[in-house]
Motif scaffolding. Sequence first.
Motif, PDB file in Angstrom:
ATOM      1  N   VAL A  15      31.371  39.414  22.788  1.00  0.00           N
ATOM      2  CA  VAL A  15      31.098  38.565  21.631  1.00  0.00           C
ATOM      3  C   VAL A  15      32.236  38.784  20.640  1.00  0.00           C
ATOM      4  N   VAL A  16      32.854  37.695  20.211  1.00  0.00           N
ATOM      5  CA  VAL A  16      34.021  37.780  19.331  1.00  0.00           C
ATOM      6  C   VAL A  16      33.668  37.197  17.965  1.00  0.00           C
ATOM      7  N   ILE A  17      33.994  37.948  16.932  1.00  0.00           N
ATOM      8  CA  ILE A  17      33.833  37.514  15.541  1.00  0.00           C
ATOM      9  C   ILE A  17      35.235  37.378  14.958  1.00  0.00           C
ATOM     10  N   SER A  18      35.594  36.176  14.550  1.00  0.00           N
ATOM     11  CA  SER A  18      36.936  35.934  14.021  1.00  0.00           C
ATOM     12  C   SER A  18      36.844  35.377  12.603  1.00  0.00           C
ATOM     13  N   PHE A  19      37.538  36.014  11.687  1.00  0.00           N
ATOM     14  CA  PHE A  19      37.546  35.581  10.290  1.00  0.00           C
ATOM     15  C   PHE A  19      38.614  34.510  10.062  1.00  0.00           C
ATOM     16  N   GLU A  20      38.272  33.546   9.249  1.00  0.00           N
ATOM     17  CA  GLU A  20      39.222  32.534   8.788  1.00  0.00           C
ATOM     18  C   GLU A  20      39.520  32.825   7.315  1.00  0.00           C
ATOM     19  N   ARG A  80      24.039  42.031  26.495  1.00  0.00           N
ATOM     20  CA  ARG A  80      24.589  43.368  26.790  1.00  0.00           C
ATOM     21  C   ARG A  80      26.119  43.336  26.782  1.00  0.00           C
ATOM     22  N   LEU A  81      26.677  42.797  25.703  1.00  0.00           N
ATOM     23  CA  LEU A  81      28.125  42.652  25.595  1.00  0.00           C
ATOM     24  C   LEU A  81      28.669  43.463  24.426  1.00  0.00           C
ATOM     25  N   PRO A  82      29.920  43.904  24.523  1.00  0.00           N
ATOM     26  CA  PRO A  82      30.566  44.529  23.364  1.00  0.00           C
ATOM     27  C   PRO A  82      30.869  43.492  22.300  1.00  0.00           C
ATOM     28  N   VAL A  83      31.116  43.974  21.076  1.00  0.00           N
ATOM     29  CA  VAL A  83      31.497  43.103  19.960  1.00  0.00           C
ATOM     30  C   VAL A  83      32.936  43.423  19.565  1.00  0.00           C
ATOM     31  N   VAL A  84      33.754  42.378  19.474  1.00  0.00           N
ATOM     32  CA  VAL A  84      35.134  42.506  19.009  1.00  0.00           C
ATOM     33  C   VAL A  84      35.262  41.714  17.719  1.00  0.00           C
ATOM     34  N   SER A  85      35.631  42.382  16.624  1.00  0.00           N
ATOM     35  CA  SER A  85      35.773  41.727  15.320  1.00  0.00           C
ATOM     36  C   SER A  85      37.251  41.613  14.957  1.00  0.00           C
ATOM     37  N   LEU A  86      37.703  40.399  14.724  1.00  0.00           N
ATOM     38  CA  LEU A  86      39.077  40.140  14.275  1.00  0.00           C
ATOM     39  C   LEU A  86      38.986  39.838  12.791  1.00  0.00           C
ATOM     40  N   GLY A 135      34.043  44.937   1.466  1.00  0.00           N
ATOM     41  CA  GLY A 135      32.926  45.185   2.363  1.00  0.00           C
ATOM     42  C   GLY A 135      33.229  44.921   3.818  1.00  0.00           C
ATOM     43  N   GLY A 136      34.162  44.028   4.112  1.00  0.00           N
ATOM     44  CA  GLY A 136      34.532  43.797   5.507  1.00  0.00           C
ATOM     45  C   GLY A 136      35.153  45.027   6.136  1.00  0.00           C
ATOM     46  N   TRP A 137      35.974  45.743   5.360  1.00  0.00           N
ATOM     47  CA  TRP A 137      36.550  46.998   5.837  1.00  0.00           C
ATOM     48  C   TRP A 137      35.480  48.077   5.932  1.00  0.00           C
ATOM     49  N   ALA A 138      34.578  48.121   4.957  1.00  0.00           N
ATOM     50  CA  ALA A 138      33.588  49.197   4.898  1.00  0.00           C
ATOM     51  C   ALA A 138      32.406  48.985   5.836  1.00  0.00           C
ATOM     52  N   THR A 139      32.369  47.879   6.575  1.00  0.00           N
ATOM     53  CA  THR A 139      31.283  47.658   7.544  1.00  0.00           C
ATOM     54  C   THR A 139      31.858  47.356   8.921  1.00  0.00           C
ATOM     55  N   LEU A 140      32.289  46.138   9.128  1.00  0.00           N
ATOM     56  CA  LEU A 140      32.806  45.737  10.431  1.00  0.00           C
ATOM     57  C   LEU A 140      34.043  46.533  10.838  1.00  0.00           C
ATOM     58  N   GLY A 141      34.900  46.873   9.866  1.00  0.00           N
ATOM     59  CA  GLY A 141      36.127  47.581  10.185  1.00  0.00           C
ATOM     60  C   GLY A 141      35.914  49.055  10.430  1.00  0.00           C
ATOM     61  N   ALA A 142      35.674  49.786   9.361  1.00  0.00           N
ATOM     62  CA  ALA A 142      35.546  51.239   9.460  1.00  0.00           C
ATOM     63  C   ALA A 142      34.334  51.663  10.276  1.00  0.00           C
ATOM     64  N   GLY A 143      33.346  50.767  10.433  1.00  0.00           N
ATOM     65  CA  GLY A 143      32.152  51.118  11.186  1.00  0.00           C
ATOM     66  C   GLY A 143      32.274  50.916  12.677  1.00  0.00           C
ATOM     67  N   GLN A 203      31.734  48.665  19.947  1.00  0.00           N
ATOM     68  CA  GLN A 203      32.224  47.759  18.913  1.00  0.00           C
ATOM     69  C   GLN A 203      33.686  48.083  18.628  1.00  0.00           C
ATOM     70  N   LEU A 204      34.534  47.071  18.699  1.00  0.00           N
ATOM     71  CA  LEU A 204      35.956  47.215  18.425  1.00  0.00           C
ATOM     72  C   LEU A 204      36.324  46.331  17.246  1.00  0.00           C
ATOM     73  N   ALA A 205      37.252  46.801  16.443  1.00  0.00           N
ATOM     74  CA  ALA A 205      37.711  46.019  15.293  1.00  0.00           C
ATOM     75  C   ALA A 205      39.222  45.924  15.321  1.00  0.00           C
TER      76      ALA A 205
END
Length: 431
Positions: free
Chosen positions: A57-62, A89-95, A141-149, A130-132
Motif C-alpha cells: 500500500v503506497v501513500i504519496s503526498f502531493e 496483509r501488505l506493507p505500507v510505503v509512505s512517500l 506532524g507528517g515527520w512525527a508520525t508517518l516519517g519518524a514512526g 512500514q517504510l517511509a
Amino acid sequence: MVPKASAEGPATALGPLDDGPLRWDGYGAARARATESTGERESVVCGTAAIGGTRAVVISFEFRYLGGSLGSRTGDRLEAAYTRARELRLPVVSLIATGGSRMQEGMLALTQLQRIAGQSTLNRAAGLPQLAVLRDPTTGGGWATLGAGADVVLALPGAQVGFAGSRVRPADADPSAYTAEGQLATGHIDAVVPPERLRGTLARWLRLLTTPDEEPAPVPAAQGAGDPPDSGWSAVQRTRAPERPRADAYLDTYFDWREDISGDRCGGVDDGVRCGFGHRAGRTVAYAAQCGTATRPAGFRTAARLVRLADRLGIPVLTLVDTPGAANDAAAERSGAGAAIADLFAAMAAARTPLTSLLIGEGGSGGALALAAPGRLWATPDSYFSVIAPELATAILKRPPSEVPHTADQLHLRPQDLMSLGLIRGIVPAN
C-alpha cells in the motif's frame, strides 16, 4: 485504489467552496485552486502497487496541494490506507512531502496525528512493516508520525526534515540539523538514498521485510585461526591482533546482499555496531554485529531496535559478539549506558523469533553478553569470553602486571573452557 473512509472513522464531507469547520475565510477557494492546479482533491493519494515484485500500500503526498498539509479528509484517506494494508496483509510505503497540520482546520487537523498513530499501531501489532521516504520538505506532524514512526526511514539527499519548519524554527538554529543528512548523523533515519537508487532500494527493503521465517539463522563458519589457543593469555592476544577477521568480513561472506539500519532514534549512532537485514539463499536474516570496539549506548539501543523489529516481523536474528566491553567514559554514562544495556538484555530475553549468536573475537563482560543469545551461543577458535578483562582483574586483585597471563588462565576464558563450562554450544570450524 484504496477505498475512502473505513467504518472506524467517518469521513468529513467538505464541498469544493466550503470554508471548513472553522469557517476560515477563503479555505474552500484555496482548495479549489489546489485541485485545479494538481488534479487532486486532497494532499495524499493512496493505492496499491508492486515495487520490485512486492505488493504494498503506497501513500504519496502531493505537496502542491496546500503544502501537503494534513487535514481531516487527509486522515480519512490515511486511515483507509492502513486499514486496506491490514486486510491485504501488505506493507505500507509512505512517500512524504508535507509542511504539517492544516491550520485552516485548527485542532481538528492536529488530532489527525493521533488517528495516524493509532492506525500505525494496529499495523505494527499485525506484524506488517512500514517504510517511509522523506522528500523535501518533511516537517511537522507528517515527520512525527508517518516519517519518524516508520520501521525503516529513507530520505532523499538535501531534503528538509524536522519537526519545526523553516518559518517557525529559531532564527539562530543550525540549519544542518534540519536536513536529511543531519538527521542521519544523529541517528534518526536509516539512509540517504539518491533518487535514481530509490526504487531499487525500496524493492530490496520490501523483499527483506516481508519474508518471515521460523528457522534459526545458520551459524557462520569461522574465518580466522583454526586451532583453539593453548593458554588464556594467548587467546586474548589472538583476538586483539589487527589482522583478525572482524564483523564486516563475516557479514560480507554470510549474505548475498544486505541493507543496514542506522541510529538509535535518540540522537546517537555507534559506528562500531552493524545492524540490518540480509538476504541469504532465499531467506531473510536480521543481524546485529559488534565490530571490535567498545560499544556505546547508541550501539546497544540500535541493536535492541533491530531485535524488536525482527521479532515483530518474524525474522530470525544473527548476532556477532566482538567487543572489549561497553564504553565506560563520562559521555557514555551521560548517554545512559546502563539503561541501554538493560534494554538490549530485555529485547533479547523477550524475543520469540529464533536467535543465533557467534562469538568472533573479544567477549568483554556485560557489554558483550548483552548481544549473546541465551542458550544459543557458539564461538570461533580465535575468541574469548570473560567476566572482566585480565588486565583489570589483575589490578583489582592488586597483583603486579606480570601476573596478567596467569590471571587470564584463571578466568577460563578460552573457547574450549567456555565449552567445558557449558556456556557455548560449540566451537565452529573454519572453512
